[in-house]
Design an enzyme around this catalytic site. Structure first.
Site, mmCIF file in Angstrom:
data_model
loop_
_atom_site.group_PDB
_atom_site.id
_atom_site.type_symbol
_atom_site.label_atom_id
_atom_site.label_comp_id
_atom_site.label_asym_id
_atom_site.label_seq_id
_atom_site.Cartn_x
_atom_site.Cartn_y
_atom_site.Cartn_z
ATOM 1 N N SER A 328 -3.805 20.118 16.559
ATOM 2 C CA SER A 328 -4.524 18.830 16.539
ATOM 3 C C SER A 328 -6.031 19.028 16.627
ATOM 4 C CB SER A 328 -4.055 17.955 17.701
ATOM 5 O OG SER A 328 -4.625 18.423 18.908
ATOM 6 N N CYS A 329 -6.766 17.929 16.426
ATOM 7 C CA CYS A 329 -8.223 17.999 16.441
ATOM 8 C C CYS A 329 -8.803 17.857 17.843
ATOM 9 C CB CYS A 329 -8.805 16.889 15.578
ATOM 10 S SG CYS A 329 -8.443 17.162 13.861
ATOM 11 N N ASP A 330 -7.943 17.770 18.843
ATOM 12 C CA ASP A 330 -8.416 17.534 20.204
ATOM 13 C C ASP A 330 -8.702 18.867 20.897
ATOM 14 O OD1 ASP A 330 -8.495 16.852 23.010
ATOM 15 O OD2 ASP A 330 -7.583 14.939 22.418
ATOM 16 N N SER A 331 -9.840 18.964 21.572
ATOM 17 C CA SER A 331 -10.184 20.248 22.201
ATOM 18 C C SER A 331 -9.345 20.519 23.451
ATOM 19 C CB SER A 331 -11.665 20.292 22.556
ATOM 20 O OG SER A 331 -11.963 19.231 23.419
ATOM 21 N N ASN A 367 -1.907 12.537 16.564
ATOM 22 C CA ASN A 367 -2.665 13.075 15.432
ATOM 23 C C ASN A 367 -1.788 13.304 14.186
ATOM 24 O OD1 ASN A 367 -5.381 15.606 15.578
ATOM 25 N ND2 ASN A 367 -5.246 13.673 14.534
#
Ligand code: PLP
Length: 377
Positions: A328-331, A367
């Site tokens: 996903s794009c989440d850190s 996501n």
């Protein structure tokens, strides 16, 4: 990948490789070895004479796994209407279902009552009030706080009361027409400290005596869950834990009381192997990043709480250190750091061991990444 890695049964490993070789289903998916689940169900509780086993459904509520377990001589511990619905679907009789969630939803209470579930945990006056309204006359047990030190996933802050309050609450339950049956606790999940059970049993005995002095005769001790599995380190064995539990029970409790245990992780954890794919690699400063298609949100949530999985890749190059991250794009979606594995190629498979518990049950479609399928092998 021919050699069996540490901490996975040889028979499981062979089945996993065979499945992958013969099926071209795209990863990610979770393979669960049903023979291991059966073996664990047979093993757990055997060392504690007369204990009734209730599988904690939240560890892995896959319907095929529940069907397998329902076919054996054990019950289920549930917390919600959703978990109840799966068991209804499988025609599991109400006598084989208990609920140890100390705070339950209204809807769950009415559905559990209608289905005939008898046993409920509680740890507050508000819950007694709710139970007496929704499930009048039901049997209840009080959640006692116990030491969670040595558990990788502590559970004691959210729930439980100390001895004096526990006694008051059991008496209050009686006053409200409920059947105060006993005591429960949870030593914490992935508990690698056998002394926790001993301490908890001692504490439960103190409460048992106080109740008895106040005219309340209890009959049930529910030891909760907590048995650990091997992720990347060795842990104490179930046989050893149960030997110590059994000794503590003999010292502290009269014979003939009802003993329940509620294993979750230990039933399904090391039966599971995730099959994932390397979808990217990057070097950032002196860090090597590896991106795979199972992450914190769609299966590996427990890594955030400190569970460290073992990763197996096909490459034979010398091991180097990697940061492993999800798709996903989440850190927040960083699974683990300082993982030593040989460098795989993008597109290669990564197998994640001991991943049968608290993985799919935590997964979301955040996501747009779908929840991996579970396949019994
Ligand atoms: C989660 C839970 C269990 C199972 O715990 P494990 O550590 O997975 O064995 C048992 N009882 C209760 C009340 C739970 O909440």
């Amino acid at each position: 990948m021919e050699k069996t890695p540490d901490f996975v049964a040889k028979s499981t490993w062979e089945k996993v490789l065979y499945y992958i070789a013969l099926n071209d289903m795209p990863p990610p998916y979770l393979l669960v070895d049903k023979d291991i689940v059966k073996e664990k169900i047979r093993l757990i509780g055997r060392g504690i004479g007369g204990a009734r086993v209730f599988y904690a459904v939240k560890a892995n509520p896959d319907i095929e796994i529940l069907r397998l377990i329902a076919g054996m001589d054990v019950g289920f511990e549930i917390a919600s209407e959703g978990e109840l619905a799966i068991l209804k679907n499988l025609n599991v009789p109400a006598e084989r279902i208990i609920t140890s969630n100390p705070v339950k939803t209204f809807r769950f209470l009415s559905e559990a009552r209608d289905y005939g579930v008898r046993y409920y945990a509680f740890d507050s006056r508000a819950e007694v009030d709710k139970l007496s309204r929704y499930v009048p006359g039901c049997s209840v047990y009080i959640r006692l706080t116990v030491n969670n030190e040595g558990s990788e996933w502590p559970l004691s802050k959210k729930f439980g009361v100390e001895i004096d309050e526990a006694a008051e609450l059991l008496l209050y339950a009686k006053e409200k027409g409920l059947d105060p049956s006993g005591i429960t606790f949870h030593v914490g999940s992935q508990c690698n400290n056998a002394y926790n059970w001993h301490g908890a049993i001692e504490k439960a005995r103190e409460l048992w005596d106080i109740c008895s002095e106040r005219g309340l005769k209890l009959r049930l001790l529910n030891l909760g869950g907590g048995y650990p599995i091997r992720y990347t380190k060795d842990v104490i064995e179930i046989k050893g834990i149960e030997k110590r539990i059994s000794r503590s029970l003999k010292q502290k409790f009269p014979e003939g009381i009802d003993i329940f245990i509620e294993p979750g992780r230990a039933v399904v954890g090391d039966a599971g192997v995730f099959v994932a794919t390397v979808i990217g690699k990057a070097t950032r400063g002196d860090e090597n990043w590896l991106y795979i298609d199972v992450g914190v949100f769609n299966g590996l949530m427990e890594s955030v709480g400190g569970i460290k999985y073992k990763y197996v890749v096909g490459s034979r190059s010398a091991p180097t250190k990697w940061i492993i991250a999800g798709p996903s794009c989440d850190s927040f979606d960083v699974i683990d750091k300082d993982v030593e594995i040989p460098e795989p190629e993008v597109g290669n498979r990564v197998l994640i061991l001991s991943s049968g518990a608290y993985t799919i049950s935590y997964a979301s479609e955040f996501n747009g990444f779908s929840i991996p399928k579970t396949i019994l092998i």
